[in-house]
Design a protein around this motif. Structure first.
Motif, PDB file in Angstrom:
ATOM      1  N   UNK A  20       0.756  -1.146  -0.072  1.00  0.00           N
ATOM      2  CA  UNK A  20      -0.011  -0.082   0.032  1.00  0.00           C
ATOM      3  C   UNK A  20       0.857   1.226  -0.150  1.00  0.00           C
ATOM      4  N   UNK A  21       1.727   1.392   0.634  1.00  0.00           N
ATOM      5  CA  UNK A  21       2.889   2.307   0.681  1.00  0.00           C
ATOM      6  C   UNK A  21       3.415   2.575  -0.494  1.00  0.00           C
ATOM      7  N   UNK A  22       3.944   1.675  -1.195  1.00  0.00           N
ATOM      8  CA  UNK A  22       4.307   1.456  -2.543  1.00  0.00           C
ATOM      9  C   UNK A  22       3.531   2.259  -3.513  1.00  0.00           C
ATOM     10  N   UNK A  23       2.352   1.766  -3.368  1.00  0.00           N
ATOM     11  CA  UNK A  23       1.228   2.288  -4.390  1.00  0.00           C
ATOM     12  C   UNK A  23       0.995   3.680  -4.074  1.00  0.00           C
ATOM     13  N   UNK A  24       0.904   4.059  -2.831  1.00  0.00           N
ATOM     14  CA  UNK A  24       0.737   5.626  -2.487  1.00  0.00           C
ATOM     15  C   UNK A  24       1.726   6.275  -2.969  1.00  0.00           C
ATOM     16  N   UNK A  25       3.102   5.814  -2.873  1.00  0.00           N
ATOM     17  CA  UNK A  25       4.331   6.719  -3.271  1.00  0.00           C
ATOM     18  C   UNK A  25       4.363   6.807  -4.860  1.00  0.00           C
ATOM     19  N   UNK A  26       3.992   5.828  -5.497  1.00  0.00           N
ATOM     20  CA  UNK A  26       3.803   5.739  -6.896  1.00  0.00           C
ATOM     21  C   UNK A  26       2.701   6.816  -7.640  1.00  0.00           C
ATOM     22  N   UNK A  27       1.335   6.811  -6.709  1.00  0.00           N
ATOM     23  CA  UNK A  27       0.433   7.678  -6.916  1.00  0.00           C
ATOM     24  C   UNK A  27       1.116   9.141  -6.995  1.00  0.00           C
ATOM     25  N   UNK A  28       1.614   9.447  -5.888  1.00  0.00           N
ATOM     26  CA  UNK A  28       2.101  10.783  -5.609  1.00  0.00           C
ATOM     27  C   UNK A  28       3.383  11.304  -6.609  1.00  0.00           C
ATOM     28  N   UNK A  29       4.068  10.203  -6.863  1.00  0.00           N
ATOM     29  CA  UNK A  29       5.127  10.368  -8.196  1.00  0.00           C
ATOM     30  C   UNK A  29       4.572  10.796  -9.370  1.00  0.00           C
ATOM     31  N   UNK A  30       3.341  10.198  -9.905  1.00  0.00           N
ATOM     32  CA  UNK A  30       2.952  10.099 -10.854  1.00  0.00           C
ATOM     33  C   UNK A  30       2.050  11.671 -11.197  1.00  0.00           C
ATOM     34  N   UNK A  31       1.363  12.101  -9.723  1.00  0.00           N
ATOM     35  CA  UNK A  31       0.805  13.149  -9.890  1.00  0.00           C
ATOM     36  C   UNK A  31       1.854  14.363  -9.910  1.00  0.00           C
TER      37      UNK A  31
END
Length: 63
Positions: A20-31
């Motif tokens: 879940x943390x990896x997915x959250x970081x990836x979402x922030x990076x893409x935004x």
């Protein structure tokens, strides 16, 4: 056996949390990447913050 089950449950929980943390970081990076790729809006401070033009120092207001 009880300790082994607890260990497995905790390990699975940690794996889920890490995913879940990896997915959250990836979402922030893409935004951030999308926001950085878009040109800044009309007169937005972000658009002018990196220009080579020196800032205009205004004189203090008179009474």
């Amino acid at each position: 056996m009880y300790a082994l089950e607890l260990h497995r449950l905790r390990s699975a929980e940690l794996r889920r949390t890490a995913q879940e943390d990896r997915l959250a970081r990836e979402a922030v990076r893409s935004r951030r990447a999308v926001r950085g790729a878009e040109p800044a809006g009309d007169g937005a401070p972000a658009a002018e913050s990196h220009t080579d033009r020196p800032r205009r120092h205004r004189l203090p207001r008179t009474a």
